[in-house]
Design a protein around this motif. Structure first.
Motif, PDB file in Angstrom:
ATOM      1  N   ASP A 181     -18.621  58.568 -41.729  1.00 10.81           N
ATOM      2  CA  ASP A 181     -19.371  59.797 -41.484  1.00 10.81           C
ATOM      3  C   ASP A 181     -20.792  59.514 -41.005  1.00 10.81           C
ATOM      4  N   ARG A 182     -21.331  58.363 -41.399  1.00  9.51           N
ATOM      5  CA  ARG A 182     -22.690  58.021 -40.983  1.00  9.51           C
ATOM      6  C   ARG A 182     -22.740  57.459 -39.568  1.00  9.51           C
ATOM      7  N   SER A 183     -21.816  56.543 -39.267  1.00  6.69           N
ATOM      8  CA  SER A 183     -21.894  55.808 -38.009  1.00  6.69           C
ATOM      9  C   SER A 183     -21.043  56.392 -36.899  1.00  6.69           C
ATOM     10  N   ASN A 184     -20.294  57.472 -37.172  1.00  9.94           N
ATOM     11  CA  ASN A 184     -19.455  58.041 -36.115  1.00  9.94           C
ATOM     12  C   ASN A 184     -20.283  58.572 -34.951  1.00  9.94           C
ATOM     13  N   ILE A 185     -21.574  58.751 -35.179  1.00  6.03           N
ATOM     14  CA  ILE A 185     -22.436  59.171 -34.068  1.00  6.03           C
ATOM     15  C   ILE A 185     -22.462  58.108 -32.971  1.00  6.03           C
ATOM     16  N   GLY A 186     -22.335  56.822 -33.382  1.00  3.99           N
ATOM     17  CA  GLY A 186     -22.306  55.749 -32.388  1.00  3.99           C
ATOM     18  C   GLY A 186     -21.037  55.779 -31.555  1.00  3.99           C
ATOM     19  N   ASN A 187     -19.886  56.065 -32.221  1.00  6.53           N
ATOM     20  CA  ASN A 187     -18.636  56.196 -31.480  1.00  6.53           C
ATOM     21  C   ASN A 187     -18.638  57.453 -30.616  1.00  6.53           C
ATOM     22  N   ALA A 188     -19.162  58.555 -31.172  1.00  7.84           N
ATOM     23  CA  ALA A 188     -19.207  59.815 -30.425  1.00  7.84           C
ATOM     24  C   ALA A 188     -20.035  59.675 -29.147  1.00  7.84           C
ATOM     25  N   LYS A 189     -21.052  58.821 -29.204  1.00  2.00           N
ATOM     26  CA  LYS A 189     -21.904  58.620 -28.026  1.00  2.00           C
ATOM     27  C   LYS A 189     -21.107  58.109 -26.842  1.00  2.00           C
ATOM     28  N   THR A 190     -20.089  57.300 -27.100  1.00  2.76           N
ATOM     29  CA  THR A 190     -19.343  56.686 -26.001  1.00  2.76           C
ATOM     30  C   THR A 190     -18.431  57.680 -25.288  1.00  2.76           C
ATOM     31  N   PHE A 191     -18.183  58.849 -25.902  1.00  5.22           N
ATOM     32  CA  PHE A 191     -17.341  59.810 -25.179  1.00  5.22           C
ATOM     33  C   PHE A 191     -17.864  61.245 -25.236  1.00  5.22           C
ATOM     34  N   GLY A 192     -19.177  61.386 -24.975  1.00  3.63           N
ATOM     35  CA  GLY A 192     -19.680  62.706 -24.624  1.00  3.63           C
ATOM     36  C   GLY A 192     -20.646  63.380 -25.558  1.00  3.63           C
ATOM     37  N   PHE A 193     -21.056  62.736 -26.653  1.00  5.49           N
ATOM     38  CA  PHE A 193     -21.953  63.389 -27.608  1.00  5.49           C
ATOM     39  C   PHE A 193     -23.282  63.764 -26.951  1.00  5.49           C
ATOM     40  N   GLU A 194     -23.870  62.845 -26.221  1.00  2.00           N
ATOM     41  CA  GLU A 194     -25.171  63.110 -25.598  1.00  2.00           C
ATOM     42  C   GLU A 194     -25.081  64.264 -24.606  1.00  2.00           C
ATOM     43  N   ALA A 195     -24.059  64.252 -23.766  1.00  4.09           N
ATOM     44  CA  ALA A 195     -23.907  65.332 -22.782  1.00  4.09           C
ATOM     45  C   ALA A 195     -23.619  66.658 -23.476  1.00  4.09           C
ATOM     46  N   GLY A 196     -22.837  66.615 -24.567  1.00  7.71           N
ATOM     47  CA  GLY A 196     -22.491  67.834 -25.286  1.00  7.71           C
ATOM     48  C   GLY A 196     -23.690  68.537 -25.878  1.00  7.71           C
ATOM     49  N   LEU A 197     -24.691  67.775 -26.294  1.00  4.49           N
ATOM     50  CA  LEU A 197     -25.910  68.375 -26.852  1.00  4.49           C
ATOM     51  C   LEU A 197     -27.023  68.470 -25.826  1.00  4.49           C
ATOM     52  N   GLY A 198     -26.791  67.962 -24.634  1.00  6.47           N
ATOM     53  CA  GLY A 198     -27.821  67.989 -23.606  1.00  6.47           C
ATOM     54  C   GLY A 198     -29.000  67.097 -23.930  1.00  6.47           C
ATOM     55  N   LEU A 199     -28.717  65.919 -24.514  1.00  2.00           N
ATOM     56  CA  LEU A 199     -29.788  65.007 -24.891  1.00  2.00           C
ATOM     57  C   LEU A 199     -30.338  64.284 -23.672  1.00  2.00           C
ATOM     58  N   SER A 200     -31.599  63.921 -23.766  1.00  2.00           N
ATOM     59  CA  SER A 200     -32.227  63.173 -22.677  1.00  2.00           C
ATOM     60  C   SER A 200     -33.177  62.138 -23.259  1.00  2.00           C
ATOM     61  N   GLY A 201     -33.588  61.188 -22.410  1.00  2.00           N
ATOM     62  CA  GLY A 201     -34.533  60.162 -22.859  1.00  2.00           C
ATOM     63  C   GLY A 201     -34.003  59.420 -24.071  1.00  2.00           C
ATOM     64  N   ASN A 202     -34.830  59.310 -25.103  1.00  2.00           N
ATOM     65  CA  ASN A 202     -34.447  58.574 -26.312  1.00  2.00           C
ATOM     66  C   ASN A 202     -34.090  59.522 -27.457  1.00  2.00           C
ATOM     67  N   GLN A 203     -33.635  60.730 -27.127  1.00  2.00           N
ATOM     68  CA  GLN A 203     -33.313  61.692 -28.174  1.00  2.00           C
ATOM     69  C   GLN A 203     -32.147  61.226 -29.043  1.00  2.00           C
ATOM     70  N   PHE A 204     -31.180  60.504 -28.467  1.00  2.00           N
ATOM     71  CA  PHE A 204     -30.100  59.963 -29.296  1.00  2.00           C
ATOM     72  C   PHE A 204     -30.652  58.970 -30.316  1.00  2.00           C
ATOM     73  N   GLY A 205     -31.559  58.097 -29.877  1.00  2.00           N
ATOM     74  CA  GLY A 205     -32.196  57.162 -30.804  1.00  2.00           C
ATOM     75  C   GLY A 205     -32.950  57.888 -31.895  1.00  2.00           C
ATOM     76  N   ASN A 206     -33.577  59.013 -31.550  1.00  2.00           N
ATOM     77  CA  ASN A 206     -34.296  59.793 -32.554  1.00  2.00           C
ATOM     78  C   ASN A 206     -33.340  60.354 -33.601  1.00  2.00           C
ATOM     79  N   LEU A 207     -32.171  60.833 -33.157  1.00  2.00           N
ATOM     80  CA  LEU A 207     -31.193  61.347 -34.120  1.00  2.00           C
ATOM     81  C   LEU A 207     -30.713  60.244 -35.050  1.00  2.00           C
ATOM     82  N   SER A 208     -30.528  59.045 -34.522  1.00  2.00           N
ATOM     83  CA  SER A 208     -30.152  57.924 -35.377  1.00  2.00           C
ATOM     84  C   SER A 208     -31.257  57.613 -36.379  1.00  2.00           C
ATOM     85  N   THR A 209     -32.501  57.677 -35.928  1.00  2.00           N
ATOM     86  CA  THR A 209     -33.649  57.373 -36.778  1.00  2.00           C
ATOM     87  C   THR A 209     -33.812  58.383 -37.899  1.00  2.00           C
ATOM     88  N   LEU A 210     -33.617  59.658 -37.593  1.00  2.00           N
ATOM     89  CA  LEU A 210     -33.934  60.716 -38.556  1.00  2.00           C
ATOM     90  C   LEU A 210     -32.955  60.787 -39.719  1.00  2.00           C
TER      91      LEU A 210
END
Length: 478
Positions: free
Chosen positions: A65-94
């Motif tokens: 449940d914690r690390s599935n964000i890394g797997n989700a990134k490989t098939f559309g998580f960033e595009a699904g939320l409209g992330l840009s720049g280092n926003q994915f890294g920020n979500l991991s950090t927070l």
């Protein structure tokens, strides 16, 4: 779990219960407790059978449940939320600010209200949040769920480590803590396979595949969390699977293994003692530094593998053998540490494979060599933290100090997650030289920290002398 308690008043010094007997040395003032080793082995086998599998399963689903964000990134998580720049890294950090803040309160809650109730609340809480993550649509909603997930998951690992310290003797703990870290590695293996399967399933019911990843994993862990209230024991002396003689043995055993005997009542002096313990801070430096590669590896392994020249599907299933290999090495290292009854020497050896792996990843762009490097890294990152955490736990004197000291150590180590989630920005693709270089450097510092800790503990043992009342000084576990 239950702390060591004084024998009831009027108990005969030579009375036997459940195969054990107590002997009181009037000259030295030392109460020695002798326990039938066959009965003790039977009780430990029961804990191994009923407790450890539940702990392992808890860790597996938590890290899924914690690390599935890394797997989700490989098939559309960033595009699904409209992330840009280092926003994915920020979500991991927070995930980490609340994770660090709540670790100590959760462990003290286990000491106060019992493992089954507290761990059930923790698990149900993070499961609902994970499931809800499948329905978020904005970056801001992502921030909210990551902060909440960190708050609930923060209690799991230090609580389980604390429980292990109340059940098993110092010489037995490395293998059991290794079960927890092995479960982390297995979660990575399962996570890759689950993500691979869900990615193949594609969109269903109008929801993208990455959303189903959160929904399915959250629903599974929710069911388990509800069951924990009944299946986990409250504490070691009242475990539902022990008979009366075995419960009495656990009470006597805690007396035998306690480094300091005294009143079981809580006192703030134990909190002060934990915060003043130098071995916690030296070990925390080592675990803080080693957690850079640990967290970076766990979150970004699929991304790093993609950077070696593999596609997203290959990245998810190729991570599985890496984690399985990590699990095998971890089991062997933990067994060796318990067998040798040595933590320091083992802790100084395992970083070598991590340093070698990152050196290869930095030094060559060859995809085969890079994948081999991932195996080397996996072989060291999990055993190192296992041995160091067990080593510190072995050297904290009683349950009250451990209930603060263990989460204090882990919380300082986990602060590295705030930075480690930022060292693999998308702009560094495909080879991620900066992230791998930072991980190499921090692992070198971790090695230096455990060398310092080993020297300190050897010096403390060399300087130990008998107390004025005739009882021996606490011997530090090397």
């Amino acid at each position: 779990m239950a702390a060591a308690q004084d024998l009831p008043q009027g108990t005969d010094a030579h009375a036997q219960s459940g195969g054990e007997k107590g002997v009181h040395d009037s000259e030295q003032g030392i109460a020695e407790v002798f326990i039938d080793p066959k009965l003790e082995a039977r009780v430990m086998s029961k804990f191994d059978m009923f407790l450890m599998p539940q702990m392992a399963l808890l860790v597996i689903i938590a890290y899924l449940d914690r690390s599935n964000i890394g797997n989700a990134k490989t098939f559309g998580f960033e595009a699904g939320l409209g992330l840009s720049g280092n926003q994915f890294g920020n979500l991991s950090t927070l995930f980490y600010p609340t994770y660090v803040a709540f670790e100590i309160p959760w462990v003290m809650a286990v000491k106060r209200w019992g493992a089954n109730a507290v761990l059930a609340i923790i698990t149900v809480g993070w499961s609902i949040i994970t499931l809800g993550s499948g329905f978020i649509h904005t970056y801001e909603q992502g921030i909210a769920v990551r902060l909440l997930l960190g708050a609930f998951e923060s209690g799991l690992f230090p609580c389980l480590t604390f429980v292990i310290s109340t059940v098993y003797s110092r010489e037995q703990q490395a293998k059991r803590v290794a079960v927890l870290y092995g479960a982390i590695a297995l979660s990575g293996a399962f996570g890759g396979l689950i993500a691979y399967g869900i990615q193949l399933m594609g969109e269903r019911a109008g929801l993208a595949a990455w959303r189903w990843l959160f929904i399915i994993e959250g629903a599974v862990s929710l069911v388990l969390g509800i069951a924990l209230w009944a299946t986990l024991p409250r504490d070691s002396t009242r475990a539902w699977f022990l008979n009366p003689d075995e419960k009495e043995l656990m009470l006597r055993r805690s007396q035998r293994d306690a480094a300091y005997k005294g009143d079981d009542k809580f006192s703030y002096k134990y909190i002060i003692q934990a915060f003043r313990e130098p071995i916690i801070y030296i070990a925390a430096v080592g675990m803080f530094c080693s957690s850079f590669p640990l967290f970076g590896f766990g979150t970004f392994l699929p991304t790093i593998i993609m950077g070696l020249g593999y596609n997203s599907l290959q990245a998810n299933y190729l991570s599985t053998p890496v984690y399985i290999f990590a699990c095998i090495v971890l089991i062997f290292v933990a067994w060796l540490s318990d067998r040798l009854k040595r933590r320091g020497i083992v802790a100084m050896l395992v970083p070598i494979s991590v340093l070698s792996g990152y050196a290869i990843a930095i030094g060559t762009a060859n995809s085969g060599a890079g994948l081999f490097a991932m195996f080397l890294i996996a072989a060291g990152v999990y055993p190192f933290n296992t041995i160091v955490l067990t080593w510190v736990t072995n050297n904290l004197p009683n349950e009250h100090v451990r209930s603060v000291g263990i989460p204090l150590l882990i919380s300082i180590a986990n602060m590295s997650g705030i930075a480690s989630s930022q060292i693999y920005p998308s702009k560094d693709a495909p080879r991620y030289i900066m992230g791998n270089s930072v991980s190499l450097g921090t692992e070198a510092v971790a090695l230096l920290a455990v060398c310092v800790l080993y020297v300190l503990l050897r010096r403390k043992n060399a300087q130990a002398s008998r107390k004025s009342d005739g009882t021996p000084e606490f011997t530090y576990f090397l």
